[in-house]
Write a protein that holds these residues in place. Structure first.
Motif, PDB file in Angstrom:
ATOM      1  N   PRO A   8       0.973  -1.180  -0.060  1.00 15.55           N
ATOM      2  CA  PRO A   8      -0.225   0.236  -0.013  1.00 15.55           C
ATOM      3  C   PRO A   8       0.782   1.105   0.025  1.00 15.55           C
ATOM      4  O   PRO A   8       2.112   1.026   0.052  1.00 15.55           O
ATOM      5  N   GLU A   9       0.384   2.455  -0.236  1.00 16.62           N
ATOM      6  CA  GLU A   9       0.998   3.617  -0.255  1.00 16.62           C
ATOM      7  C   GLU A   9       1.639   3.817   1.409  1.00 16.62           C
ATOM      8  O   GLU A   9       2.524   4.677   1.563  1.00 16.62           O
ATOM      9  N   ALA A  10       0.500   3.686   2.383  1.00 13.89           N
ATOM     10  CA  ALA A  10       0.806   3.723   3.587  1.00 13.89           C
ATOM     11  C   ALA A  10       0.430   2.607   4.490  1.00 13.89           C
ATOM     12  O   ALA A  10      -0.685   2.007   4.291  1.00 13.89           O
ATOM     13  N   LEU A  11       1.194   2.289   5.611  1.00 17.63           N
ATOM     14  CA  LEU A  11       0.935   0.959   6.281  1.00 17.63           C
ATOM     15  C   LEU A  11       1.275   1.429   7.879  1.00 17.63           C
ATOM     16  O   LEU A  11       2.305   1.879   8.217  1.00 17.63           O
ATOM     17  N   ARG A  12       0.204   1.292   8.584  1.00 18.19           N
ATOM     18  CA  ARG A  12       0.494   1.252  10.108  1.00 18.19           C
ATOM     19  C   ARG A  12       0.338   0.130  10.661  1.00 18.19           C
ATOM     20  O   ARG A  12      -0.659  -0.582  10.673  1.00 18.19           O
ATOM     21  N   LEU A  13       1.298  -0.522  11.617  1.00 22.19           N
ATOM     22  CA  LEU A  13       1.282  -1.566  12.392  1.00 22.19           C
ATOM     23  C   LEU A  13       1.679  -1.120  13.824  1.00 22.19           C
ATOM     24  O   LEU A  13       2.036  -0.502  14.210  1.00 22.19           O
ATOM     25  N   GLN A  14       0.963  -2.297  14.338  1.00 21.69           N
ATOM     26  CA  GLN A  14       1.235  -2.234  15.930  1.00 21.69           C
ATOM     27  C   GLN A  14       2.805  -3.038  16.019  1.00 21.69           C
ATOM     28  O   GLN A  14       3.126  -3.852  15.373  1.00 21.69           O
ATOM     29  N   GLU A  15       3.538  -2.646  17.136  1.00 22.39           N
ATOM     30  CA  GLU A  15       4.911  -3.450  17.353  1.00 22.39           C
ATOM     31  C   GLU A  15       4.334  -4.930  17.459  1.00 22.39           C
ATOM     32  O   GLU A  15       3.638  -5.394  18.108  1.00 22.39           O
ATOM     33  N   GLY A  16       5.193  -5.722  16.740  1.00 25.09           N
ATOM     34  CA  GLY A  16       4.942  -7.176  16.883  1.00 25.09           C
ATOM     35  C   GLY A  16       3.867  -7.710  15.754  1.00 25.09           C
ATOM     36  O   GLY A  16       3.952  -8.762  15.474  1.00 25.09           O
ATOM     37  N   GLU A  17       3.233  -6.718  15.103  1.00 26.35           N
ATOM     38  CA  GLU A  17       2.440  -7.123  14.003  1.00 26.35           C
ATOM     39  C   GLU A  17       2.912  -7.274  12.581  1.00 26.35           C
ATOM     40  O   GLU A  17       3.242  -6.227  11.904  1.00 26.35           O
ATOM     41  N   SER A  18       3.221  -8.610  12.275  1.00 25.68           N
ATOM     42  CA  SER A  18       3.777  -8.916  10.862  1.00 25.68           C
ATOM     43  C   SER A  18       2.919  -8.367   9.749  1.00 25.68           C
ATOM     44  O   SER A  18       1.722  -8.581   9.885  1.00 25.68           O
ATOM     45  N   SER A  19       3.701  -8.017   8.625  1.00 24.36           N
ATOM     46  CA  SER A  19       2.938  -7.687   7.324  1.00 24.36           C
ATOM     47  C   SER A  19       3.944  -7.730   6.286  1.00 24.36           C
ATOM     48  O   SER A  19       5.050  -8.115   6.303  1.00 24.36           O
ATOM     49  N   SER A  20       3.278  -7.416   5.108  1.00 23.20           N
ATOM     50  CA  SER A  20       4.073  -7.656   3.722  1.00 23.20           C
ATOM     51  C   SER A  20       3.719  -6.403   3.086  1.00 23.20           C
ATOM     52  O   SER A  20       2.687  -5.790   2.878  1.00 23.20           O
ATOM     53  N   GLU A  70       6.406  -9.787  -9.400  1.00 20.33           N
ATOM     54  CA  GLU A  70       6.377  -8.914  -8.203  1.00 20.33           C
ATOM     55  C   GLU A  70       7.514  -9.387  -7.210  1.00 20.33           C
ATOM     56  O   GLU A  70       7.906 -10.525  -7.218  1.00 20.33           O
ATOM     57  N   SER A  71       7.592  -8.591  -6.228  1.00 22.55           N
ATOM     58  CA  SER A  71       8.494  -8.774  -5.018  1.00 22.55           C
ATOM     59  C   SER A  71       7.661  -8.335  -3.785  1.00 22.55           C
ATOM     60  O   SER A  71       6.751  -7.427  -3.867  1.00 22.55           O
ATOM     61  N   PHE A  72       7.935  -9.119  -2.837  1.00 19.90           N
ATOM     62  CA  PHE A  72       7.354  -8.729  -1.402  1.00 19.90           C
ATOM     63  C   PHE A  72       8.364  -8.647  -0.432  1.00 19.90           C
ATOM     64  O   PHE A  72       9.695  -9.028  -0.407  1.00 19.90           O
ATOM     65  N   LEU A  73       8.249  -7.529   0.564  1.00 17.83           N
ATOM     66  CA  LEU A  73       9.074  -7.234   1.748  1.00 17.83           C
ATOM     67  C   LEU A  73       8.201  -7.507   2.917  1.00 17.83           C
ATOM     68  O   LEU A  73       7.477  -6.895   3.265  1.00 17.83           O
ATOM     69  N   HIS A  74       8.669  -8.638   3.448  1.00 14.18           N
ATOM     70  CA  HIS A  74       8.068  -9.318   4.452  1.00 14.18           C
ATOM     71  C   HIS A  74       8.445  -8.620   6.023  1.00 14.18           C
ATOM     72  O   HIS A  74       9.734  -8.794   5.944  1.00 14.18           O
ATOM     73  N   ILE A  75       7.983  -8.114   6.847  1.00 17.19           N
ATOM     74  CA  ILE A  75       8.332  -7.587   7.857  1.00 17.19           C
ATOM     75  C   ILE A  75       7.866  -8.259   9.072  1.00 17.19           C
ATOM     76  O   ILE A  75       6.322  -8.461   9.378  1.00 17.19           O
ATOM     77  N   THR A  76       8.653  -9.136   9.682  1.00 17.18           N
ATOM     78  CA  THR A  76       8.294  -9.943  10.808  1.00 17.18           C
ATOM     79  C   THR A  76       8.459  -9.415  12.292  1.00 17.18           C
ATOM     80  O   THR A  76       9.580  -8.847  12.398  1.00 17.18           O
ATOM     81  N   ALA A  77       7.588  -9.192  13.116  1.00 14.96           N
ATOM     82  CA  ALA A  77       7.383  -8.835  14.349  1.00 14.96           C
ATOM     83  C   ALA A  77       8.221  -7.208  14.357  1.00 14.96           C
ATOM     84  O   ALA A  77       9.238  -7.110  15.145  1.00 14.96           O
ATOM     85  N   PRO A  78       7.840  -6.210  13.702  1.00 17.68           N
ATOM     86  CA  PRO A  78       8.462  -5.038  13.375  1.00 17.68           C
ATOM     87  C   PRO A  78       8.694  -4.329  14.774  1.00 17.68           C
ATOM     88  O   PRO A  78       7.523  -4.499  15.707  1.00 17.68           O
TER      89      PRO A  78
END
Lengths: 111, 113
Positions: A8-20, A70-78
């Motif tokens: 997405p253009e912007a992404l808001r996560l909680q600490e520890g919430e993984s996403s891509s 496509e490519s993904f950037l996975h963020i684990t437990a940010p």
């Protein structure tokens, strides 16, 4: 003409919430796909290069993967320090090491 | 090892003024690039150089000029500044022919009023 679309253009996560984060691309012969991190007021900082479909690279909480489209950037437990804009870029076979950049995903990680 | 150094960091120009953005690298890199970054638009290539004495246009070269008299320096010249040139400018460099990581400077924020 090479094209890169990030979502997405912007992404808001909680600490520890993984996403891509997603990077879709069209290129006339992929020489490389790049991920950069950019902090406010600074130049982009290199994270990964991927050269062929199926390739994966990891660095701390980040993992980059690549398919033919496509490519993904996975963020684990940010953590909050992972907050930044993440840029994707491709280089096609046109040469000159010229990169085409996407518009980036602005990530904010909150406590 | 300073890497890629850009000066100035900030500048305000009046319409029609000219200026040179300076870029120098101390890594003996052959390839150097100028990008501009506008909000929501991504980085766009202005000019690039594959070595001293060799320059070529990128995606958005109009209104700009470059020179590369040494390996270290790659200045970007703005002639007759226009509001459309308000942007953040980044210089970058890389050593080899196969794409590796680009080293970026910290940028110059330019406003044309």
């Amino acid at each position: 003409e090479d094209q890169v679309t990030q979502s997405p253009e912007a992404l808001r996560l909680q600490e520890g919430e993984s996403s891509s984060l997603n990077c879709s691309y069209t290129v006339s012969g992929l020489r490389g796909l790049f991920w950069y991190r950019q902090d406010p007021g600074k130049g982009p900082e290199f994270l990964f290069t991927l050269y062929s479909a199926g390739e994966e690279k990891e660095k701390e909480r980040l993992k980059a993967t690549l398919t033919k489209k496509e490519s993904f950037l996975h963020i684990t437990a940010p953590k909050p320090e992972d907050s930044a804009t993440y840029l994707c870029a491709v280089e096609g076979v046109g040469g000159g090491n010229k990169l085409t950049f996407g518009t980036g995903t602005q990530l904010k990680v909150e406590l | 090892n300073a890497g890629v150094t850009q000066t100035p960091k900030f500048r305000i120009l009046k319409i029609g003024q000219s200026m040179t953005l300076q870029c120098t690298q101390d890594m003996n890199h052959n390839y150097m690039y100028w990008y501009r970054q506008d909000p929501g638009m991504g980085l766009k290539l202005i000019y690039y150089s594959v070595g001293a004495g060799i320059t070529d246009k990128g995606e958005v070269p109009n209104g700009y000029n470059v020179s590369r008299s040494t390996t270290e320096d790659f200045p970007l010249r703005l002639e007759l500044a226009a509001p459309s040139q308000t942007s953040v400018y980044f210089c970058a460099s890389i050593q080899g022919q196969r794409s590796e990581k680009l080293f970026f400077g910290s940028g110059t924020q330019l406003s044309v009023l």
